[in-house]
Write a protein that holds these residues in place. Structure first.
Motif, PDB file in Angstrom:
ATOM      1  N   ARG A  53       2.465   8.556  30.573  1.00 20.78           N
ATOM      2  CA  ARG A  53       1.609   9.593  29.980  1.00 20.78           C
ATOM      3  C   ARG A  53       1.874   9.707  28.477  1.00 20.78           C
ATOM      4  NH1 ARG A  53       0.798  15.036  33.010  1.00 20.78           N
ATOM      5  NH2 ARG A  53      -1.357  14.413  33.197  1.00 20.78           N
ATOM      6  N   ASN A  60      -0.344  19.153  36.075  1.00 19.65           N
ATOM      7  CA  ASN A  60      -0.555  17.749  35.743  1.00 19.65           C
ATOM      8  C   ASN A  60      -1.971  17.523  35.225  1.00 19.65           C
ATOM      9  OD1 ASN A  60       0.466  15.119  35.699  1.00 19.65           O
ATOM     10  ND2 ASN A  60      -0.395  14.624  37.703  1.00 19.65           N
ATOM     11  N   ILE A  61      -2.922  18.120  35.905  1.00 22.19           N
ATOM     12  CA  ILE A  61      -4.323  17.971  35.495  1.00 22.19           C
ATOM     13  C   ILE A  61      -4.590  18.754  34.201  1.00 22.19           C
ATOM     14  CG2 ILE A  61      -6.713  18.491  36.155  1.00 22.19           C
ATOM     15  CD1 ILE A  61      -5.867  17.945  39.074  1.00 22.19           C
ATOM     16  N   VAL A  83      -5.044  11.365  34.678  1.00 26.16           N
ATOM     17  CA  VAL A  83      -3.999  12.151  35.343  1.00 26.16           C
ATOM     18  C   VAL A  83      -3.338  11.248  36.385  1.00 26.16           C
ATOM     19  CG1 VAL A  83      -3.497  14.180  36.752  1.00 26.16           C
ATOM     20  CG2 VAL A  83      -5.263  14.295  34.996  1.00 26.16           C
ATOM     21  N   ILE A 134      -2.723  19.197  31.734  1.00 24.44           N
ATOM     22  CA  ILE A 134      -2.297  18.399  30.567  1.00 24.44           C
ATOM     23  C   ILE A 134      -3.381  17.388  30.217  1.00 24.44           C
ATOM     24  CG2 ILE A 134      -0.602  16.695  29.764  1.00 24.44           C
ATOM     25  CD1 ILE A 134       1.477  18.301  31.414  1.00 24.44           C
ATOM     26  N   GLY A 135      -3.991  16.819  31.274  1.00 24.20           N
ATOM     27  CA  GLY A 135      -5.074  15.863  31.035  1.00 24.20           C
ATOM     28  C   GLY A 135      -6.296  16.508  30.402  1.00 24.20           C
TER      29      GLY A 135
END
Lengths: 447, 251
Positions: free
Chosen positions: A289, B142-143, B76, B145-146
């Motif tokens: 990431r 997590n999503i 993600v 952040i995307g």
């Protein structure tokens, strides 16, 4: 990049065990090493059984050595424990109360006195050691050899003094005690003088030639025996060591011990921390990431090296301050040894990053770090003259490609003015940082 | 089978994408596209190339050949790429700063974090360590952040793996809310029912090849057509149809 470094410091702060270890580790090590460095060294315990009759002097002529003097000499370098018998001394060695026993036989005095007779015997004392501990045995052997050397030297000096007194008697004349009777010895000098006085008074026709030969002999003997005195003194200690040090001046033992302690701590903390931290990025899936357009691989690497340098230097500083409570630390030279700590920490961090990037798993990285660091660091401490030339070359090569030895040199050079040069190890560490950094960057391509 | 084109201006498109790993073909001339506000499911057996295709679409991996067009793509990963020892807020703030510094967004990082906490409904858990959150909540972070850079396309790699039905429901409620605001979503999954339920279109990938693109009903029809032509018979549910479809094509 600063966000990455701050993030790593935050993560570190969130692990109470890791944080406690990072603070306690240098404190505990400083206490242990500090106490060890300041503590009086225990002397080797040696059981001593003296079977000689009490008060019997050793030696001959006018120079005699008291038994107590010999004992003091023997026990100057070791802690003597009196034994009642040979069996008692042996038992002390067997049960570990003493590491060795010295048995002085009953006839030692007779044998020493026989050295001045026509039938000399070799005086001997008996040594008993415990053979179960090879290392201790070697140390004990060395101590006892030194101890006997001292005693032999004392005896040799006294014997030579006695011999010199005999020589003086022959040269200058005097009184000599033989079996309780005083015997007057004329002496060569007086003999010569007497003969010279007689010569003019001899009636004509006397064979003066024979008398003149006796005068010449007495004169020659006086001159040459004068040289025997210094010679006798010299043979008691024929070779004296005049130590001249060449090459780089070695640091003091205290500085070297501090350097080794700090270099070890710096190595373990930084290599393990950076290797584990980098591998953790992979395990927590964050690396992909992060590198998906947010930061470059090189930036992650620099942040990890920065983390190791900051934490490693901090730990080393705590350790040095702790050691400073026990032994003298050159605080006036702080900028120099601080430089050594920073350069050493950076080189170890780069090495840790290379290991972490290659291992890609925290456990594997940690294991690899221990397996690489420990043997290489220990190899770096092997003295050059302790091994053959081929192994010495191999050890030097291995030591040169790992940051431990240059870090040790830099720290001791920074701590003490008489230590090795500081700048060459710093340059060496800079090269190692660049090399390991490049290797880590290469390994991160397939991270 | 050529992809079913959803419109003249897809939000993200891939043409003839191929990729090999150590001589093993992972993708072979795959075409893929997703239109604005569309939800596309990518299904296929294990090792079919779904994750590889998503990685290439996200720009994380380079294709050996073919091309990908589209802007504002957020990816993600399958497993939550988060720092478990940091709090929800600290994780969001870290990535907000990094995205800000990388020029992906001009929004103030602190404001962005506040917005994401509201969006994910995790404002009351902002101070909790991510490691203590449920799998569903971790996936929401997590999503989130995307989503920080307001992407036009969101790529989700098996987003509901390990989630219980309730968590899955909450997660999809969150994702579909984004779709309602115009975000296109492409997700990979092993769960055929999930694909049928949430995706407007299904793309089947097998052994590195794109072999179907269409709705769930079109997939059933394709299976029935195969059965009529002497192929294996298919039952009524989509999973059975899907398996029959794969068998029919030798996968």
């Amino acid at each position: 990049m600063r966000w990455l470094l701050l993030k790593d410091l935050q993560i570190l702060k969130r692990s109470p065990l890791q944080l406690t270890l990072l603070i306690l580790y240098p404190i505990v090590i400083a206490l242990l090493v500090g106490f060890a460095m300041t503590r009086e060294q225990d002397q080797t315990k040696v059981a001593l059984y003296n079977a000689m009759p009490a008060g019997e002097p050793l030696g001959f002529g006018g120079e005699e050595v008291d038994g107590n003097e010999i004992r003091d000499q023997l026990c100057g370098r070791v802690d003597c424990i009196e034994a009642d018998s040979t069996a008692d001394a042996r038992k002390m060695v067997e049960n570990g109360e003493a590491t060795a026993a010295v048995i002085v036989p009953e006839d030692l005095g007779d044998k020493i006195r026989s050295l001045a007779s026509l039938s000399p015997e070799s005086p001997e004392i008996q040594i008993i050691v415990n053979g179960s501990d090879a290392v201790e045995n070697q140390v004990t052997d060395d101590r006892i050899e030194a101890m006997l050397g001292e005693a032999n030297l004392l005896l040799a000096k006294r014997l030579s003094e006695g011999a010199k007194q005999y020589l003086d008697l022959i040269l200058k004349g005097g009184e000599f005690d033989l079996l309780g009777q005083q015997i007057e010895v004329l002496g060569l000098q007086k003999s010569e003088q007497i003969l010279k006085k007689i010569e003019p008074k001899l009636p004509p026709g006397t064979d003066k030639e024979q008398l003149q030969r006796a005068v010449r002999f007495a004169h020659l003997a006086t001159d040459n025996l004068d040289l025997a005195g210094p010679l006798l003194t010299a043979i008691t200690e024929p070779i004296k060591a005049d130590k001249v040090e060449v090459g780089d001046e070695a640091p003091s033992l205290d500085t070297f011990a501090i350097g080794v302690t700090v270099a070890f701590a710096l190595m373990f903390v930084t290599v393990l921390l950076v290797a584990g931290s980098l591998a953790l990025e992979k395990e927590e899936n964050a690396f992909t990431r992060l590198t998906a357009g947010l930061v470059g691989r090189g930036q992650i690497l620099v942040a990890k090296v920065g983390l190791g340098t900051v934490v490693g230097t901090g730990v080393a500083l705590i350790l040095l301050v702790g050691l400073g409570l026990f032994v003298g630390i050159g605080w006036g030279r702080a900028p120099l040894w601080l430089l050594a700590l920073i350069f050493g920490a950076a080189a170890f961090s780069a090495g840790g990053a290379a290991l972490g990037a290659a291992a890609r798993e925290v456990r594997a990285a940690t294991l690899a770090a221990v397996m690489v660091c420990l043997p290489v660091a220990l190899l770096s401490l092997v003295p050059d003259d302790a091994v053959g030339p081929a192994i010495e070359t191999a050890i030097n090569l291995v030591s040169a490609v790992f940051p431990f030895r240059p870090t040790l040199d830099a720290i001791t050079g920074g701590l003490e003015i008489s230590g090795p040069s500081l700048w060459l190890p710093l340059l060496h560490l800079l090269l190692l940082t660049a090399t390991y950094g490049a290797l880590a960057r290469l390994a991160l391509r397939r991270f | 089978m050529p992809p079913q084109v959803t419109g003249s201006n897809p939000a993200l498109a891939a043409r003839g994408v191929s990729k090999s790993f150590d001589g093993r073909k992972a993708l072979s001339g795959v075409d893929f596209e997703v239109g604005p506000g569309e939800v596309v499911a990518l299904i296929g057996p294990n090792g079919a190339g779904k994750t590889t295709l998503l990685s290439i679409l996200a720009g994380i991996a380079e294709p050996d050949s073919g091309e990908v067009t589209g802007d504002g793509v957020a990816w993600v990963p399958q497993q939550a790429a988060l720092y478990r020892r940091l709090s929800v807020r600290e994780n969001l703030l870290l990535f907000a700063h990094l995205q800000h510094d990388a020029g992906q967004t001009a929004e103030n990082p602190e404001q962005m974090v506040t917005r994401m906490l509201e969006l994910t409904g995790l404002a009351d858990r902002a101070g909790d360590r991510v490691g203590t959150l449920s799998g569903g909540n971790q996936q929401r972070v997590n999503i989130a952040i995307g989503l920080m850079a307001d992407p036009s396309v969101l790529l989700l790699d098996e987003p509901s793996v390990g989630l219980d039905p309730a968590q899955r429901e909450r997660l999809w409620g969150f994702v579909l809310g984004l779709v309602g605001e115009g975000t296109a979503v492409a997700f990979s999954t092993h769960d055929i029912q999930e694909a049928e339920r949430y995706a407007e279109r299904i793309v089947v990938v097998a052994e590195g090849e794109g072999i179907f693109s269409g709705t769930a009903d079109e997939l059933r029809q394709a299976v029935e057509a195969g059965a009529a032509g002497g192929g294996p018979a298919a039952a009524g549910d989509l999973e059975t149809s899907f398996l029959a479809f794969l068998r029919e094509r030798g996968h």
